[in-house]
Design an enzyme around this catalytic site. Structure first.
Site, PDB file in Angstrom:
ATOM      1  N   LYS A 192       0.791  -1.295   0.173  1.00  0.00           N
ATOM      2  CA  LYS A 192       0.053  -0.070  -0.043  1.00  0.00           C
ATOM      3  C   LYS A 192       0.834   1.067   0.056  1.00  0.00           C
ATOM      4  O   LYS A 192       0.477   2.175  -0.626  1.00  0.00           O
ATOM      5  CB  LYS A 192      -0.873   0.140   1.305  1.00  0.00           C
ATOM      6  CG  LYS A 192      -1.848  -1.042   1.220  1.00  0.00           C
ATOM      7  CD  LYS A 192      -3.152  -0.821   2.423  1.00  0.00           C
ATOM      8  CE  LYS A 192      -2.113  -0.841   3.663  1.00  0.00           C
ATOM      9  NZ  LYS A 192      -1.645  -2.029   4.229  1.00  0.00           N
ATOM     10  N   ARG A 222      -9.480   0.537  10.043  1.00  0.00           N
ATOM     11  CA  ARG A 222      -8.777  -0.640  10.237  1.00  0.00           C
ATOM     12  C   ARG A 222      -9.763  -1.432  10.785  1.00  0.00           C
ATOM     13  O   ARG A 222      -9.314  -2.652  10.986  1.00  0.00           O
ATOM     14  CB  ARG A 222      -7.788  -0.221  11.117  1.00  0.00           C
ATOM     15  CG  ARG A 222      -6.334  -0.799  11.264  1.00  0.00           C
ATOM     16  CD  ARG A 222      -5.491  -0.779  10.048  1.00  0.00           C
ATOM     17  NE  ARG A 222      -4.438  -1.376  10.506  1.00  0.00           N
ATOM     18  CZ  ARG A 222      -3.141  -0.605   9.949  1.00  0.00           C
ATOM     19  NH1 ARG A 222      -3.456   0.366   9.277  1.00  0.00           N
ATOM     20  NH2 ARG A 222      -2.003  -1.224  10.417  1.00  0.00           N
ATOM     21  N   ARG A 267      11.619  -5.416   4.499  1.00  0.00           N
ATOM     22  CA  ARG A 267      11.252  -4.040   4.673  1.00  0.00           C
ATOM     23  C   ARG A 267      12.081  -4.043   6.436  1.00  0.00           C
ATOM     24  O   ARG A 267      12.442  -2.715   6.670  1.00  0.00           O
ATOM     25  CB  ARG A 267       9.951  -3.847   4.811  1.00  0.00           C
ATOM     26  CG  ARG A 267       9.578  -2.438   5.462  1.00  0.00           C
ATOM     27  CD  ARG A 267       7.910  -2.259   5.257  1.00  0.00           C
ATOM     28  NE  ARG A 267       7.300  -2.566   6.399  1.00  0.00           N
ATOM     29  CZ  ARG A 267       5.927  -2.788   6.420  1.00  0.00           C
ATOM     30  NH1 ARG A 267       5.343  -2.088   5.377  1.00  0.00           N
ATOM     31  NH2 ARG A 267       5.387  -3.258   7.517  1.00  0.00           N
ATOM     32  N   ARG A 292      11.746  -0.969  11.444  1.00  0.00           N
ATOM     33  CA  ARG A 292      10.429  -0.622  12.129  1.00  0.00           C
ATOM     34  C   ARG A 292      10.451  -1.644  13.343  1.00  0.00           C
ATOM     35  O   ARG A 292      10.590  -2.774  13.086  1.00  0.00           O
ATOM     36  CB  ARG A 292       9.273  -0.742  11.323  1.00  0.00           C
ATOM     37  CG  ARG A 292       8.857   0.478  10.632  1.00  0.00           C
ATOM     38  CD  ARG A 292       7.640   0.304   9.720  1.00  0.00           C
ATOM     39  NE  ARG A 292       6.502  -0.230  10.323  1.00  0.00           N
ATOM     40  CZ  ARG A 292       5.139  -0.323   9.616  1.00  0.00           C
ATOM     41  NH1 ARG A 292       5.052   0.195   8.402  1.00  0.00           N
ATOM     42  NH2 ARG A 292       4.313  -0.767  10.330  1.00  0.00           N
ATOM     43  N   ARG A 324       0.076  -8.814  13.569  1.00  0.00           N
ATOM     44  CA  ARG A 324      -0.566  -7.965  12.809  1.00  0.00           C
ATOM     45  C   ARG A 324      -1.343  -8.450  11.691  1.00  0.00           C
ATOM     46  O   ARG A 324      -2.666  -8.040  11.405  1.00  0.00           O
ATOM     47  CB  ARG A 324       0.438  -6.961  12.340  1.00  0.00           C
ATOM     48  CG  ARG A 324       1.124  -6.050  13.163  1.00  0.00           C
ATOM     49  CD  ARG A 324       2.161  -5.427  12.740  1.00  0.00           C
ATOM     50  NE  ARG A 324       2.266  -4.498  11.445  1.00  0.00           N
ATOM     51  CZ  ARG A 324       3.380  -4.439  10.916  1.00  0.00           C
ATOM     52  NH1 ARG A 324       4.286  -4.932  11.000  1.00  0.00           N
ATOM     53  NH2 ARG A 324       3.009  -3.667   9.681  1.00  0.00           N
TER      54      ARG A 324
HETATM   55  P1  AMP Z   1       0.714   0.655   9.460  1.00  0.00           P
HETATM   56  O1  AMP Z   1       1.952   1.738   9.319  1.00  0.00           O
HETATM   57  O2  AMP Z   1      -0.383   1.007   8.757  1.00  0.00           O
HETATM   58  O3  AMP Z   1       1.206  -0.577   9.101  1.00  0.00           O
HETATM   59  O4  AMP Z   1       0.434   1.005  10.874  1.00  0.00           O
HETATM   60  C1  AMP Z   1       1.415   0.431  12.073  1.00  0.00           C
HETATM   61  C2  AMP Z   1       0.579   0.303  13.308  1.00  0.00           C
HETATM   62  O5  AMP Z   1      -0.040   1.495  13.602  1.00  0.00           O
HETATM   63  C3  AMP Z   1      -0.546  -0.540  13.270  1.00  0.00           C
HETATM   64  O6  AMP Z   1      -0.109  -1.756  13.505  1.00  0.00           O
HETATM   65  C4  AMP Z   1      -1.665  -0.069  14.619  1.00  0.00           C
HETATM   66  O7  AMP Z   1      -0.923  -0.292  15.931  1.00  0.00           O
HETATM   67  C5  AMP Z   1      -1.170   1.296  14.207  1.00  0.00           C
HETATM   68  N1  AMP Z   1      -2.238   1.968  13.406  1.00  0.00           N
HETATM   69  C6  AMP Z   1      -2.248   2.375  12.013  1.00  0.00           C
HETATM   70  N2  AMP Z   1      -3.384   3.014  11.600  1.00  0.00           N
HETATM   71  C7  AMP Z   1      -4.096   2.770  12.582  1.00  0.00           C
HETATM   72  C8  AMP Z   1      -5.862   2.730  12.727  1.00  0.00           C
HETATM   73  N3  AMP Z   1      -6.357   3.294  11.681  1.00  0.00           N
HETATM   74  N4  AMP Z   1      -6.410   2.381  13.668  1.00  0.00           N
HETATM   75  C9  AMP Z   1      -5.522   1.796  14.608  1.00  0.00           C
HETATM   76  N5  AMP Z   1      -4.301   1.459  14.988  1.00  0.00           N
HETATM   77  C10 AMP Z   1      -3.646   1.958  13.574  1.00  0.00           C
END
Ligand code: AMP
Length: 187
Positions: free
Chosen positions: A13, A88, A127, A133, A144
């Site tokens: 994404k 999410r 990654r 990260r 996740r």
């Molecule tokens: P991402 O960068 O989208 O993979 O998000 C990394 C982490 O941020 C996720 O595993 C969640 O812990 C948190 N996170 C990101 N977006 C959301 C969301 N919309 N709602 C809740 N937690 C989020």
């Protein structure tokens, strides 16, 4: 143009969002990036979010919605945006619909990038080497992916009912996926 990008962690994404930014000149709004920004800035909210993120769980809906609302209010988001990482879960999907109704906005596309789970694990391992990260460790990635399956996957059905989902095959080269996305956006 307002687009929501859906897909498992590691489905590409973020990579595809970067191309969409260049091509369509609209900002990439990633709730993960907003949260990582709050962590880097060492805000109270960021510190609380870090604990949850490091376990691979979801940060509370209200916190994320608050950050998102603020971001959507900025000038560059008025001509459209690519939303990545939100909604999410179904509660967030409802929240976003309500927000759009309030702002008299509509969503043009929900693009669901589909990738094989084995491929996702391999991509995230790669990654992890590049970006380092803290939530890209094997155990956290597994959680996740579970969170995605249980809470996020139903969001695609929510948008399917509105008839705005296009499924994009996420395999092949980055350029292949990009071409499929551009073809989908023509409709
Ligand atoms: P991402 O960068 O989208 O993979 O998000 C990394 C982490 O941020 C996720 O595993 C969640 O812990 C948190 N996170 C990101 N977006 C959301 C969301 N919309 N709602 C809740 N937690 C989020």
């Amino acid at each position: 143009m307002r687009i929501v990008l859906l897909g498992a962690p590691g489905s590409g994404k973020g990579t595809q969002a970067k191309f969409l930014v260049e091509k369509h000149n609209i900002p990439h709004i990633s709730t993960g990036d907003l949260l990582r920004g709050a962590i880097a800035a060492k805000t109270e909210l960021g510190l609380a979010a870090k604990e949850v993120m490091d376990k691979g769980n979801l940060v509370s809906d209200d916190i994320v919605l608050g950050m998102l609302k603020e971001r959507l209010g900025q000038d560059d988001a008025q001509k459209g945006f690519i939303l990545d990482g939100f909604p999410r879960n179904l509660v967030q999907a409802e929240m976003l619909s309500e927000l759009f109704t309030e702002l008299s906005l509509s969503l043009d596309h929900a693009l669901l990038i589909e990738v094989d789970p084995d491929e996702v694990v391999a991509r995230i391992a790669k990654r992890a080497e590049i970006e380092g990260r803290s939530d890209d460790t094997e155990e956290v990635v597994r959680n996740r992916l579970n969170v995605y399956k249980e809470q996020t996957a139903p969001v695609a059905d929510f948008y399917k009912k509105q008839d705005i989902v296009t499924e994009i095959m996420g395999t092949g080269s980055i350029e292949d996926v990009q071409a499929r996305i551009e073809a989908a956006l023509r409709f």
